[in-house]
Write an enzyme that holds these catalytic residues in place. Sequence first.
Site, PDB file in Angstrom:
ATOM      1  N   TRP A  46       0.821  -1.214   0.000  1.00 33.72           N
ATOM      2  CA  TRP A  46       0.000   0.000   0.000  1.00 33.72           C
ATOM      3  C   TRP A  46       0.854   1.263   0.000  1.00 33.72           C
ATOM      4  CZ3 TRP A  46      -0.732   3.372   4.465  1.00 33.72           C
ATOM      5  CH2 TRP A  46       0.026   3.015   5.579  1.00 33.72           C
ATOM      6  N   ASP A  47       2.158   1.101   0.176  1.00 33.27           N
ATOM      7  CA  ASP A  47       3.086   2.241   0.147  1.00 33.27           C
ATOM      8  C   ASP A  47       2.937   3.046  -1.148  1.00 33.27           C
ATOM      9  OD1 ASP A  47       3.884   0.248   1.924  1.00 33.27           O
ATOM     10  OD2 ASP A  47       6.013   0.637   1.674  1.00 33.27           O
TER      11      ASP A  47
ATOM     12  N   GLU B  12       2.142  -1.815  13.079  1.00 33.34           N
ATOM     13  CA  GLU B  12       2.275  -3.272  13.104  1.00 33.34           C
ATOM     14  C   GLU B  12       2.838  -3.790  14.421  1.00 33.34           C
ATOM     15  OE1 GLU B  12       2.782  -3.922   8.290  1.00 33.34           O
ATOM     16  OE2 GLU B  12       4.562  -3.745   9.564  1.00 33.34           O
TER      17      GLU B  12
ATOM     18  N   LYS C 229       4.975   1.701  15.941  1.00 36.11           N
ATOM     19  CA  LYS C 229       5.992   1.570  14.897  1.00 36.11           C
ATOM     20  C   LYS C 229       5.979   2.755  13.949  1.00 36.11           C
ATOM     21  CE  LYS C 229       7.401  -1.584  11.176  1.00 36.11           C
ATOM     22  NZ  LYS C 229       7.017  -2.762  10.379  1.00 36.11           N
ATOM     23  N   GLN C 230       4.786   3.199  13.561  1.00 34.64           N
ATOM     24  CA  GLN C 230       4.662   4.280  12.572  1.00 34.64           C
ATOM     25  C   GLN C 230       3.314   4.954  12.752  1.00 34.64           C
ATOM     26  OE1 GLN C 230       4.594   1.115   9.429  1.00 34.64           O
ATOM     27  NE2 GLN C 230       3.257   2.568   8.382  1.00 34.64           N
TER      28      GLN C 230
END
Length: 772
Positions: A357-358, A488, A600-601
């Site tokens: 999906w990046d 994640e 994580k992000q």
Amino acid sequence: MKDYIVKDEWNIIEEGFDPSLSKISESIFSIGNGRMGQRANFEEKYTGDMLQGSYVAGIYHPDKTRVGWWKNGYPEFSDKVINAANWIGLNIEVNGELLDLNVVKVSEFRRVLNMQEGYLKRSFTAEFDSGALIQVNATRFCSIVDDEVGALRYEIRPLNNNIVVKLGVYIDGDVRNEDANYDERFWKEVAKKDIKSGAVLTLETKRTAFWVTTAMQYEIYIDEQQAELNEQLIEREKFISKESNVKLEKGQSLVIYKYAANLSSENHPKELLESNAIKILESVFKKGFKHLKYEQSEAWANKWKESDILIEGDVAAQQAIRFNIFQLYQTYTGEDARLNIGPKGFTGEKYGGVTYWDTEAYCLPFYLATADQQVARNLLIYRYKHLEKAYENAQALGFSNGAALYPMVTINGTECHNEWEITFEELHRNGAIAYAIFNYVRYTGDNNYLEQYGLEVLIGIARFWSQRVSWSDAKNQYVILGVTGPNEYENNVNNNWYTNTMAVWCMQYTIDTIGLVQQSNANRYSDISIKLNFNLEETGKWNHIIQNMYFPEDKEHGIFLQQDGYMDKEQILVKNLPASERPLNQKWSWDRILRSCFIKQADVLQGIYFFEENYSEDVIRKNYDFYEARTVHESSLSPCVHAILAARLGDEKRAYEFYLRTARLDLDDYNNDTEDGLHITSMAGSWMTVVEGFAGMRVRDGKLHFSPFIPEKWISYAFNIRFRNKIIRFKVTKEEVLVDNNSNEELDIVLKGISIKLAAKGTYKCSLIGKN
């Protein structure tokens, strides 16, 4: 974090040879042209720690899935772009001793990636046990003019004695992937052929039966005079070489020019691969290395005119953004809608070279603004062509009636990821694809895309979300259970705020698009309805879900709650983590990570970034301050979103810090993982940080909006933007903002909240601070 790359505006420079950094440099100095790519392996043999990598776009192998316990719905195979024949190879012996930088004494080592002209150059001095001392200068590139071709020049000069050089010029297809699940080799030989001063090798991938023909031709000069050689043909399975011996006197120069063509059966009939490869090789051989390199320089100059970001006053920042842009264009050119962008591009094996999906969330904005509109359109068409597979993927997980679930990881549309928390739960990827359609149409005004392709995709995605929700009697609302959000470091959670937000938005956007297509092209809408067996009554359920979706929040902190139960975790801030325990994914057990509050992000903040206009500055600030303090940024995709939102909040210090982190992520090996390959998709986030962060560019109501500031260290920055077939130049200095309309039509923009009409070929100037 490493700091060995010399700061330079147009070049990536390594001085001195450190074998412990070799695999990192192999990634950083990679070259490519969108059709093929090559890690910065040495031309000569190297027995030290390395990752051999040569890749041909679109060629993959379905590696047999290897898991500890099989679960229903797992894909049987994991598709991956595979290591292809090594076309750069030279085997060099000096007085019987192998030139191997892991064995000889190396000095004066220097490697330069010239981004302005698009080539890699390396030089060093090697001393052998016999005492022979030679100097080597090597240059190579993957042509972006002839995009199935690579070329190299390799010079050897004896410095202290006469020498005998035994030279082998070869193609080696007996290669493997380091990440092969069962140590399988993915190629089998079809044919090989001897040609004058060259050779041809054709290989076939197992299972997928792709053919790739690699053809090479070379010539050798001694002091600029072409050498007459007594060549010996050497053949093994999947290997062909030409060997010869050359005597060199002290100070003489031996130069090898090697040209290679990589052709695949994706682009040529199998029966014509060999002959076409030889024809292409003959064509570039006639051009010669010097002319090919000139063409390369001219082609890159044209790319830089469109896409360069010029930063004055900060060499580290300038070098970083150009490196990111350079690698993006080495990876994807947009000329072939069958291709997409792997997180590592052509620079390594990790993530299998497949699409995530990046692409939709991070890469699309870059190509929208820096390339012809068709490039971004092709990225979306790639997903449309995989719609049937998305139906199949959804069916495999128990969904029906035309529900579409796009894969988390794919090459051909089939899911090839086999970690349950990703394959079955990281469903927000569907939302990113719908958002990319919205983003493309908003930016280009190309509503025709919705009629031709987009609406079909959106209906499939909306159908998926309408089936994935559950009704909660306890909450008297819809919920989404058992998911993994962008963070994640949380698996199998209930009511991830970002996922719920994307689900509702996707259904609403689909309803809006249905109305638009009905009005603009009733016949096409009718065709789609018949093809998909779609009835407007379906939207009744969608509307009910939209109006009754549950969104977790924490009123005490004034934030959207990342998911149910997040505040049950022990709330420790990242600043209180010992440095010795970072990165968590390399120091902590997975169980410990999952039980922690660490992120994580961007997760909640990813949603706020996408839909920023829906939230007040106070809401953005509260969520930003809360979640950033708990984010370890151990995904390459994390710093750019945080930088853009920090800029939106006027937090220039954090915006700049996060910019440097995302832009120099690989150059400085922030996350200790550059050796696996570069983070290509996050590189687009570096561009976003400058354009959407520092310049504050947004698209609203069909117009470009800018709200710029300039980082304290910078003197100025400038870039070009393509918008609806117009090109503008945007420059910010300490004192003023300058906007040039380089188009033949006037353009309306909004600058610092003021509507401005830019005349054709006109310029607008205003103060950076205060009134216009």
